[in-house]
Write a protein that holds these residues in place. Sequence first.
Motif, short mmCIF file in Angstrom:
data_model
loop_
_atom_site.label_atom_id
_atom_site.label_comp_id
_atom_site.label_asym_id
_atom_site.label_seq_id
_atom_site.Cartn_x
_atom_site.Cartn_y
_atom_site.Cartn_z
N SER A 152 6.88 -30.66 -0.04
CA SER A 152 7.10 -31.36 1.22
C SER A 152 7.91 -32.62 0.97
O SER A 152 7.95 -33.13 -0.15
CB SER A 152 5.76 -31.71 1.89
N CYS A 153 8.54 -33.10 2.00
CA CYS A 153 9.39 -34.28 1.87
C CYS A 153 8.53 -35.51 1.56
O CYS A 153 7.57 -35.80 2.29
CB CYS A 153 10.18 -34.49 3.16
N CYS A 156 9.08 -38.15 4.91
CA CYS A 156 8.53 -37.85 6.24
C CYS A 156 7.33 -36.92 6.19
O CYS A 156 6.69 -36.67 7.22
CB CYS A 156 9.61 -37.26 7.14
N SER A 157 7.02 -36.37 5.00
CA SER A 157 5.84 -35.51 4.76
C SER A 157 5.95 -34.12 5.38
O SER A 157 4.99 -33.34 5.33
CB SER A 157 4.54 -36.18 5.25
N ASN A 158 7.08 -33.77 5.97
CA ASN A 158 7.25 -32.43 6.52
C ASN A 158 7.34 -31.41 5.39
O ASN A 158 8.02 -31.64 4.39
CB ASN A 158 8.51 -32.35 7.38
N GLU A 159 6.65 -30.27 5.56
CA GLU A 159 6.72 -29.22 4.55
C GLU A 159 8.08 -28.55 4.58
O GLU A 159 8.67 -28.36 5.64
CB GLU A 159 5.61 -28.19 4.79
N TYR A 160 8.57 -28.19 3.39
CA TYR A 160 9.85 -27.52 3.30
C TYR A 160 9.72 -26.06 3.69
O TYR A 160 8.70 -25.41 3.41
CB TYR A 160 10.40 -27.60 1.86
N GLU A 164 14.77 -23.51 2.47
CA GLU A 164 15.41 -24.80 2.77
C GLU A 164 16.14 -25.35 1.55
O GLU A 164 15.64 -25.29 0.42
CB GLU A 164 14.35 -25.81 3.24
N CYS A 177 14.11 -33.92 2.45
CA CYS A 177 14.70 -33.05 3.47
C CYS A 177 16.05 -33.64 3.91
O CYS A 177 16.37 -34.80 3.62
CB CYS A 177 13.75 -32.89 4.65
N ARG A 179 17.08 -34.59 6.76
CA ARG A 179 16.99 -35.74 7.68
C ARG A 179 16.77 -37.05 6.94
O ARG A 179 17.20 -38.11 7.41
CB ARG A 179 15.84 -35.51 8.67
N CYS A 180 16.10 -37.00 5.80
CA CYS A 180 15.76 -38.22 5.06
C CYS A 180 16.74 -38.51 3.92
O CYS A 180 16.61 -39.55 3.26
CB CYS A 180 14.34 -38.13 4.50
#
Length: 253
Positions: A152-153, A156-160, A164, A177, A179-180
């Motif tokens: 995960s990022c 931002c903690s979003n899972e990949y 991806e 990610c 976005r970051c």
Amino acid sequence: MERNLTSDAIVLTHRRWGDLHRLVTLLSPDLGIFEAVAYGARKGKLAGGIEIGTLGTVYLYHNRTRGDYTLVDVDPEHTVERIRDDLPRLYTAQTMTEMALRMHGGDFEQLYRELGSALILLESGEADPRLILIQYIWRFISIMGLESELASCPICSNEYGEQEILSFNTGLHTPCCARCGDVDSTSYELALGPGARRYLTLTRTLDVQEAVSVQLSETAAIRLGRYMIRYVTNILGGPLKTLSGGVLMEVLM
């Protein structure tokens, strides 16, 4: 106060010290990274024991008042004859020792263990030097406390997603990610694809001998090798001397 010391050590580099002597930089699990004067080592019996990448037991004379060391003798356990005679292995060894020199503080015992294992593999000739370098850099980043989980990022903690492609944040020294990330989206050298991410995730749990037996295609090894070099260069805050002139990239990548 003065005393004699004995320690395991790896020779990281050496330079001329006066007309006949050498100033040797050593990595020891006990003493960390330090310098010792090897008197008469330019042509004497010590000359063969202070080649860059040599592992062995060093015998030291420590002058506590001045805070300096004299290298009295070396008992090499692993030499660099095969590394010295093979250009890709030589540049790989020099890159790894230069990285160690650039690490200030940290777990020197772990660094000694990882660098020693990588150098022994290089000398054995049994593994692709590109895979050895990739694994050493991956472990070096971990010793620096900057290893990413790659699930995960970290920002931002979003899972990949499974497929991806990761970007990179140069300020935080980490994959992330898209976005970051703060790199150009067209910069493929700092883009980590799903196959490379799976490889790094798998091999992080293996010892280095097992990890280098996990094969990558020629294209994947070249791409991941370049990525890892850019990754660690960002962490170290400047280019490695072994990269100047592009020789390492030419012989390995």
